[in-house]
Design an enzyme around this catalytic site. Structure first.
Site, PDB file in Angstrom:
ATOM      1  N   ASP A 201     -85.374  57.590 -41.720  1.00  0.00           N
ATOM      2  CA  ASP A 201     -86.188  57.555 -40.506  1.00  0.00           C
ATOM      3  C   ASP A 201     -86.076  56.199 -39.817  1.00  0.00           C
ATOM      4  O   ASP A 201     -85.709  55.186 -40.435  1.00  0.00           O
ATOM      5  CB  ASP A 201     -87.654  57.838 -40.840  1.00  0.00           C
ATOM      6  N   LYS A 202     -86.431  56.162 -38.552  1.00  0.00           N
ATOM      7  CA  LYS A 202     -86.293  54.954 -37.744  1.00  0.00           C
ATOM      8  C   LYS A 202     -86.962  53.739 -38.383  1.00  0.00           C
ATOM      9  O   LYS A 202     -86.390  52.640 -38.418  1.00  0.00           O
ATOM     10  CB  LYS A 202     -86.883  55.202 -36.351  1.00  0.00           C
TER      11      LYS A 202
END
Length: 314
Positions: A147-148
């Site tokens: 994820d970011k």
């Protein structure tokens, strides 16, 4: 709220949870879509591409629990990824694969709402275009993702042969993936396993949720350090690779990641929201896709992660 017309095109819908009731629509979207940049959301508001209950709205409009926010996305002009030089911490590299210590805030690959550069753009520049395209031009070299806001070890394939070998290892669960997480909560137990199935949230398609009809998911966890009365440092090993698996499972256990508003985190007593949640891919053990030799690739948590641990432990 605005015009009762909806722009044509692909849409993403978010249902406003109780915790965002009475707040601004742009703030609610920023928390519901943590992988989206604020600039990207602002452009959609400016272009009239955001609606609440069917009416076009500005970012300052207040929302109520149960309101449906819809974002209407413009068509992507191209799927081809171009090289973009970005500094990277390379953990391992040979002619077949490259492993990177992913920084917080960088997305793994291009997609809706993603503003480049992504790791794909950066690694195309680093490898002079030598990434596998077996998985498609829009995701060169990608065999798994983080994820970011998640930091740490991630591997990319440089050849198609390595791509298929790595995909096989992940799909057959021949990998060993270990993470560190800072959580809001203090579990009674020191360790445990959670095997709750995971699937898309029926009320918010951008989230995942524990569901009886979901796909099998298995996370082992243990307390590394009780930082204070309300926060812990947790070690996780995941045996499956479901989307947002650690975030969903720890939240289900009553200890969401510190800063992860998507999965239940709320600041204590009006404290400020953290800019990101704290999850670090500490180590990846995987067979080399060509030689079969065991690779153990590790990365230390970033400074911001370590500083947060020290702050809570004071």
């Amino acid at each position: 709220m605005g015009d009762e017309t909806e722009p044509a095109g692909e849409s993403v819908e978010v249902t406003v949870p109780a915790g965002d009731a009475g707040g601004r629509v742009d703030k609610a979207l920023a928390r519901a879509l943590p992988d989206w940049s604020r600039q990207r959301l602002k452009v959609l508001f400016d272009d009239g591409k955001v609606c609440v209950n069917g009416s076009t709205v500005a970012g300052k409009v207040k929302v109520a629990e149960g309101d449906v926010i819809a974002l209407f996305l413009p068509e992507s002009p191209s799927t081809k990824v171009e090289p973009m030089p970005v500094p990277l911490e390379i953990l391992f590299e040979d002619e077949h694969l490259v492993a990177v210590n992913k920084p917080c805030g960088m997305v793994t690959h291009p997609g809706a709402g993603v503003v480049p550069p992504t790791l794909c753009h950066a690694l195309l520049a680093h490898t002079d275009g030598q990434l596998a395209f077996a998985g498609g031009e829009e995701r060169p070299g990608v065999v798994h993702r983080l994820d970011k806001a998640t930091t740490g070890v991630i591997v990319f394939a440089k050849t198609d042969e390595a791509y298929y070998g790595l995909v096989k290892s992940f799909s057959e669960r021949l990998t060993k993936k270990e993470y560190l997480a800072i959580v809001a909560g203090s579990p009674q137990l020191e360790a445990g396993s959670i095997l709750e199935p995971i699937e898309r949230d029926l009320h918010n398609r951008t989230r995942m949720a524990v569901r009886e009809d979901g796909k099998p998911a298995h996370t082992d966890w243990r307390v590394v350090q009780r930082l204070n009365e309300h926060h812990c440092l947790i070690h996780c090993r995941i045996h499956t690779g479901r989307t947002h698996q650690i975030r969903v499972h720890l939240s289900h256990l009553g200890m969401p990641l510190y800063g992860d508003s998507t999965y239940g985190f709320r600041p204590r007593h009006g404290a400020e929201w953290p800019e990101n949640f704290f999850l670090h891919a500490r180590q990846l053990e995987i067979p080399h896709p060509i030689s079969g030799q065991k690779l153990v690739i590790s990365a230390e948590p970033p400074e911001a992660f370590e500083m947060q641990v020290k702050k809570f432990a004071q």
